[in-house]
Write an enzyme that holds these catalytic residues in place. Structure first.
Site, PDB file in Angstrom:
ATOM      1  CG  ASP A  11      -1.986  -1.321   1.141  1.00  0.00           C
ATOM      2  OD1 ASP A  11      -2.239  -1.710   0.027  1.00  0.00           O
ATOM      3  OD2 ASP A  11      -2.156  -1.766   2.207  1.00  0.00           O
ATOM      4  CE  LYS A  33      -3.619  -6.980   0.799  1.00  0.00           C
ATOM      5  NZ  LYS A  33      -4.371  -5.694   0.297  1.00  0.00           N
ATOM      6  CG  ASP A  61      -7.226  -7.478  -1.611  1.00  0.00           C
ATOM      7  OD1 ASP A  61      -8.370  -8.007  -1.887  1.00  0.00           O
ATOM      8  OD2 ASP A  61      -6.749  -6.800  -0.634  1.00  0.00           O
ATOM      9  CG  HIS A  65     -19.700  -6.900  -3.898  1.00  0.00           C
ATOM     10  ND1 HIS A  65     -20.044  -6.452  -2.807  1.00  0.00           N
ATOM     11  CD2 HIS A  65     -20.918  -7.721  -4.383  1.00  0.00           C
ATOM     12  CE1 HIS A  65     -20.938  -7.173  -2.333  1.00  0.00           C
ATOM     13  NE2 HIS A  65     -21.461  -7.559  -3.240  1.00  0.00           N
ATOM     14  CB  ILE A  67     -24.909  -7.891 -11.994  1.00  0.00           C
ATOM     15  CG1 ILE A  67     -24.076  -7.008 -13.151  1.00  0.00           C
ATOM     16  CG2 ILE A  67     -25.808  -6.931 -11.268  1.00  0.00           C
ATOM     17  CD1 ILE A  67     -24.982  -6.720 -14.192  1.00  0.00           C
ATOM     18  N   PRO A  68     -23.176 -10.601 -11.960  1.00  0.00           N
ATOM     19  CG  PRO A  68     -24.248 -12.796 -11.419  1.00  0.00           C
ATOM     20  CD  PRO A  68     -24.640 -11.064 -11.253  1.00  0.00           C
ATOM     21  CB  ALA A  69     -23.028  -9.879 -16.839  1.00  0.00           C
ATOM     22  CB  THR A  70     -20.237  -5.977 -13.806  1.00  0.00           C
ATOM     23  OG1 THR A  70     -21.644  -5.632 -14.642  1.00  0.00           O
ATOM     24  CG2 THR A  70     -19.268  -5.278 -13.468  1.00  0.00           C
ATOM     25  NE  ARG A 177      -1.818  -4.084  11.898  1.00  0.00           N
ATOM     26  CZ  ARG A 177      -2.188  -4.321  10.718  1.00  0.00           C
ATOM     27  NH1 ARG A 177      -1.819  -5.590  10.158  1.00  0.00           N
ATOM     28  NH2 ARG A 177      -3.058  -3.435  10.161  1.00  0.00           N
ATOM     29  N   GLY A 206       1.005  -5.733   6.225  1.00  0.00           N
ATOM     30  CA  GLY A 206       1.331  -4.599   5.644  1.00  0.00           C
ATOM     31  C   GLY A 206       2.184  -3.765   6.379  1.00  0.00           C
ATOM     32  NE  ARG A 207      -1.576  -0.200   7.943  1.00  0.00           N
ATOM     33  CZ  ARG A 207      -2.917   0.218   7.997  1.00  0.00           C
ATOM     34  NH1 ARG A 207      -3.294   1.431   8.313  1.00  0.00           N
ATOM     35  NH2 ARG A 207      -3.798  -0.754   8.225  1.00  0.00           N
TER      36      ARG A 207
END
Length: 229
Positions: A11, A33, A61, A65, A67-70, A177, A206-207
């Protein structure tokens, strides 16, 4: 020496920093990631930049999320990047997950169960049946039934999810952590050693690594501790 089962969350504020962090940690960890912020800022090129010349796995990552087609179209759009993992939200439902799985057969679709920033009170406010461990197990079973080959859950639910879905599904745990680290915006956390002992296959960190003065040394130290587990 085998790389530790850690996905370092890159990040970073810019592409150059992300690539530098990746170079520093890849001798010690299995995976890097790329999250939504970095991907939206720099686009698909970010994957090649952090992969570099190494064989490090790339965890994309994006938490799709829709609709299925999108979601099918979005997954197809990143297939050429050959990510090892691609996240979707389990709450998108089985039809959506099936479309993602079909669109990128060479990639493990990792279904996100309940975000580690959410606690039981948050689920209640959203109108979702809790407590969090129950919601996680329910979504995990749904996602695996739809073809997901990996799941994202907090380390606190890893053992219960493993019992629910069996040994062949990869469990990815954010909210990891090292002892003494700040929890930041995570609500359900555990140490790397505890997450691995609970059955996690890949620990997202991450951090505690990228915020260290020497990210490579920080990754090496955590990897060394994990080898003793």
């Amino acid at each position: 020496m085998t790389a530790a089962p850690i996905a370092v969350a890159l990040d970073a504020p810019d592409l150059e920093t992300a690539a530098r962090w990746a170079t520093l940690v890849t001798p010690h960890v299995s995976t890097v990631k790329v999250g939504l912020e970095l991907y939206l800022r720099y686009g698909p090129d970010v994957v090649a930049s952090v992969r570099g010349a190494s064989r490090v796995q790339v965890f994309l990552d994006l938490k799709l999320h829709d609709i299925p087609a999108t979601v099918r179209g979005a997954a197809r759009a990143v297939a050429r990047l050959k990510p090892d993992y691609l996240t979707v939200h389990a709450a998108g439902g089985p039809a959506m997950i099936r479309e993602a799985v079909a669109a990128v057969p060479a990639t493990k679709i990792a279904a996100v169960t309940v975000l580690t920033s959410l606690g039981d009170a948050d689920l209640a406010a959203l109108g979702l049946a809790g407590p969090a461990p129950d919601a996680v197990r329910r979504l995990a079973a749904l996602a695996v039934g739809a073809g997901a080959r990996a799941l994202v859950c907090s380390p606190r639910e890893a053992a219960a999810v493993r019992a629910e879905v069996g040994p062949d599904i990869a469990l990815i745990t954010p909210g990891v952590r090292p002892a003494g680290s700040a929890t930041q915006d995570q609500a359900r956390v555990a140490t790397p050693e505890a997450a691995l002992a609970a059955g996690a296959d890949l620990l997202v960190i991450g951090r505690p690594i990228t915020g260290a003065p020497d990210p490579g040394a920080a990754a090496a130290a955590i990897a060394a501790r994990l080898r003793k587990v």
